[in-house]
Motif scaffolding. Sequence first.
Motif, mmCIF file in Angstrom:
data_model
loop_
_atom_site.group_PDB
_atom_site.id
_atom_site.type_symbol
_atom_site.label_atom_id
_atom_site.label_comp_id
_atom_site.label_asym_id
_atom_site.label_seq_id
_atom_site.Cartn_x
_atom_site.Cartn_y
_atom_site.Cartn_z
ATOM 1 N N PHE A 80 4.178 -2.849 5.488
ATOM 2 C CA PHE A 80 2.744 -2.926 5.787
ATOM 3 C C PHE A 80 2.100 -1.572 5.479
ATOM 4 N N THR A 81 2.072 -1.259 4.182
ATOM 5 C CA THR A 81 1.633 0.071 3.775
ATOM 6 C C THR A 81 0.587 -0.036 2.683
ATOM 7 N N ASP A 82 -0.189 1.021 2.551
ATOM 8 C CA ASP A 82 -1.107 1.156 1.432
ATOM 9 C C ASP A 82 -0.684 2.383 0.628
ATOM 10 N N PRO A 83 -0.794 2.298 -0.693
ATOM 11 C CA PRO A 83 -0.469 3.480 -1.501
ATOM 12 C C PRO A 83 -1.641 4.465 -1.472
ATOM 13 N N LEU A 84 -1.334 5.700 -1.136
ATOM 14 C CA LEU A 84 -2.376 6.718 -0.958
ATOM 15 C C LEU A 84 -2.256 7.831 -1.981
ATOM 16 N N VAL A 85 -3.375 8.336 -2.439
ATOM 17 C CA VAL A 85 -3.373 9.581 -3.211
ATOM 18 C C VAL A 85 -4.473 10.485 -2.669
ATOM 19 N N ASP A 86 -4.252 11.793 -2.783
ATOM 20 C CA ASP A 86 -5.264 12.768 -2.379
ATOM 21 C C ASP A 86 -5.774 13.498 -3.616
ATOM 22 N N CYS A 87 -7.044 13.898 -3.538
ATOM 23 C CA CYS A 87 -7.583 14.746 -4.594
ATOM 24 C C CYS A 87 -7.228 16.187 -4.240
ATOM 25 N N LYS A 88 -6.577 16.904 -5.188
ATOM 26 C CA LYS A 88 -6.158 18.282 -4.906
ATOM 27 C C LYS A 88 -7.354 19.218 -4.799
ATOM 28 N N LYS A 89 -8.455 18.831 -5.422
ATOM 29 C CA LYS A 89 -9.621 19.718 -5.456
ATOM 30 C C LYS A 89 -10.542 19.489 -4.240
ATOM 31 N N CYS A 90 -11.048 18.230 -4.078
ATOM 32 C CA CYS A 90 -12.026 18.000 -3.006
ATOM 33 C C CYS A 90 -11.378 17.442 -1.739
ATOM 34 N N LYS A 91 -10.053 17.208 -1.787
ATOM 35 C CA LYS A 91 -9.267 16.793 -0.616
ATOM 36 C C LYS A 91 -9.578 15.369 -0.129
ATOM 37 N N LYS A 92 -10.358 14.640 -0.901
ATOM 38 C CA LYS A 92 -10.640 13.259 -0.489
ATOM 39 C C LYS A 92 -9.405 12.393 -0.685
ATOM 40 N N ARG A 93 -9.317 11.346 0.128
ATOM 41 C CA ARG A 93 -8.151 10.469 0.092
ATOM 42 C C ARG A 93 -8.565 9.086 -0.431
ATOM 43 N N PHE A 94 -7.760 8.522 -1.289
ATOM 44 C CA PHE A 94 -8.094 7.218 -1.868
ATOM 45 C C PHE A 94 -6.904 6.287 -1.812
ATOM 46 N N ARG A 95 -7.205 4.992 -1.810
ATOM 47 C CA ARG A 95 -6.134 4.025 -2.018
ATOM 48 C C ARG A 95 -5.882 3.969 -3.508
ATOM 49 N N ALA A 96 -4.604 4.170 -3.869
ATOM 50 C CA ALA A 96 -4.273 4.252 -5.296
ATOM 51 C C ALA A 96 -4.728 2.992 -6.035
ATOM 52 N N ASP A 97 -4.547 1.834 -5.388
ATOM 53 C CA ASP A 97 -4.921 0.594 -6.076
ATOM 54 C C ASP A 97 -6.435 0.447 -6.220
ATOM 55 N N HIS A 98 -7.197 1.175 -5.407
ATOM 56 C CA HIS A 98 -8.658 1.130 -5.546
ATOM 57 C C HIS A 98 -9.157 2.010 -6.690
ATOM 58 N N LEU A 99 -8.281 2.930 -7.144
ATOM 59 C CA LEU A 99 -8.704 3.807 -8.240
ATOM 60 C C LEU A 99 -8.838 3.034 -9.542
ATOM 61 N N LEU A 100 -8.069 1.959 -9.665
ATOM 62 C CA LEU A 100 -8.111 1.200 -10.914
ATOM 63 C C LEU A 100 -9.511 0.694 -11.234
ATOM 64 N N PRO A 101 -10.120 -0.087 -10.299
ATOM 65 C CA PRO A 101 -11.490 -0.522 -10.618
ATOM 66 C C PRO A 101 -12.466 0.646 -10.716
ATOM 67 N N ALA A 102 -12.230 1.712 -9.922
ATOM 68 C CA ALA A 102 -13.133 2.861 -9.966
ATOM 69 C C ALA A 102 -13.096 3.522 -11.336
ATOM 70 N N ASN A 103 -11.946 3.459 -11.994
ATOM 71 C CA ASN A 103 -11.805 4.088 -13.299
ATOM 72 C C ASN A 103 -11.982 3.099 -14.452
ATOM 73 N N ALA A 104 -12.238 1.849 -14.062
ATOM 74 C CA ALA A 104 -12.240 0.792 -15.072
ATOM 75 C C ALA A 104 -13.282 1.013 -16.159
ATOM 76 N N LYS A 105 -14.313 1.784 -15.834
ATOM 77 C CA LYS A 105 -15.386 1.957 -16.806
ATOM 78 C C LYS A 105 -15.061 3.057 -17.818
ATOM 79 N N SER A 106 -14.021 3.863 -17.510
ATOM 80 C CA SER A 106 -13.720 4.977 -18.404
ATOM 81 C C SER A 106 -13.116 4.452 -19.705
ATOM 82 N N PRO A 107 -13.420 5.120 -20.830
ATOM 83 C CA PRO A 107 -12.893 4.643 -22.115
ATOM 84 C C PRO A 107 -11.368 4.716 -22.126
#
Length: 465
Positions: free
Chosen positions: A91-118
Amino acid sequence: MEKKSKQINQNKMEKLVALLKRRGFIFPSSDIYGGIQAAYDYGPLGVELKNNIKRAWWKRFVQSKLDMVGLDAAIIMHPKVWEASGHVKNFTDPLVDCKKCKKRFRADHLLPANAKSPGYDKEKPFFVSDYQCPDCGGELTEVRQFNLMFQTFMGPLQEDAAKVYLRPETAGGIFVNFKNVVDSMRLRVPFGIGQIGKAFRNEITVENFIFRTREFEQMEVEYFVHPREWEKYFNEWLEIMKGWCKFLGIKDSNLHLQEIPESERAFYSQRTIDFEYDYPFGRKELYGLAYRTDYDLKQHQKFSGQSLEYTDPLTKEKYIPHIIEPSLGVDRSVLVVLLEAYTEIIGGRTTTTEATKELEVVLSLPYELAPVKIAILPLAKKESLVVMAKKIAQDLGNNYAVQYDETGSIGRRYRRQDEIGTPYCLTIDFDTITDQAVTVRDRDSMQQERVAIKDLDNFFKLKFN
Ligand SMILES: [Zn+2]
């Protein structure tokens, strides 16, 4: 066009949240301390609405069904329960942190967030090194698995042996009581156990008011069947859940039943249907119905060492029952009921000058769910009227949730009752003293009729049944 409707929806959510605070339905938790993220308190009217929803569910899903019983299990359970269920491990979520701004994200949520990038290709496997922080473009850490269960310690020692969890779902309490219920209640499969209670998930992302919070309440049924019969009962529960949605006032156009494909189902589930709803913030999950096979009882049999095999009293057949699980959230039910009931009338409905507003709000709640059923309003704060009004409020209060209100103009008081969804307002005026009758106003039609005080009981019996 799309942009405009998005804005209207956002406004609707903001306006609803403001109304709910102003009228005593839902407050931010610990408000005087500035609140705490994604925690809310149900105020005087909110608790009535929420209790009415829970009571209605209990009546429809448990009490009125001969093959159903209820349960209220402890929130803190033996930690092995969650090993058996797979929650400790999975019962876990994959997590990543931003080394610069220290914000925390769900790794699987980054996919749609980056989906617009070429160069984005959703078929490619996921490598964090291919992605940047969606907020600042910074470098991300490796993925870590974060368990969503709240942990605490039982007893005085804060050590691993004393570690326990706040339950992440209510279902666990039902599975581990299967044997107790069978042994004590003389029930024959198929039968089910229903439960309402709090559950806790330490979500990384909380969102949208009471839609996703870390502490929430569930209404769940675990229905035990012979494996041959699962489809029949799956369909029966599907119909019951659809009927429930109708009762809540959910418009068909806002409800979407999604058959979950095999690739997205839990590995043990052979059929799952998600009930999705068009919230102002998008189409998202409302309820779920799952066929869980014999996975749960088998797991608990394995981890507890106790046989959970069932012997049919007539055929003597021995087997592990299979489970159909209708799972409903209380808080999401509250939210959709309010969203469906929230009605704005631009320009107002009334013509009385003082009360005329540019915009009127009516909460068209189903009668059974309205926190206040009848408002008792003396026309003026004259003693003769107040005494009569309070007497009527006392009498009706024995059978209905009533609210007595003598403050402000009558028009203003009607507006307030419309905003909290009160089906009927009852006005005591100077004629009441002589004709022993009152004016009853209907929330939805705004029709007014004169009813004798002695007939009020019968009048409302008809209206509310
Ligand atoms: Zn960043």
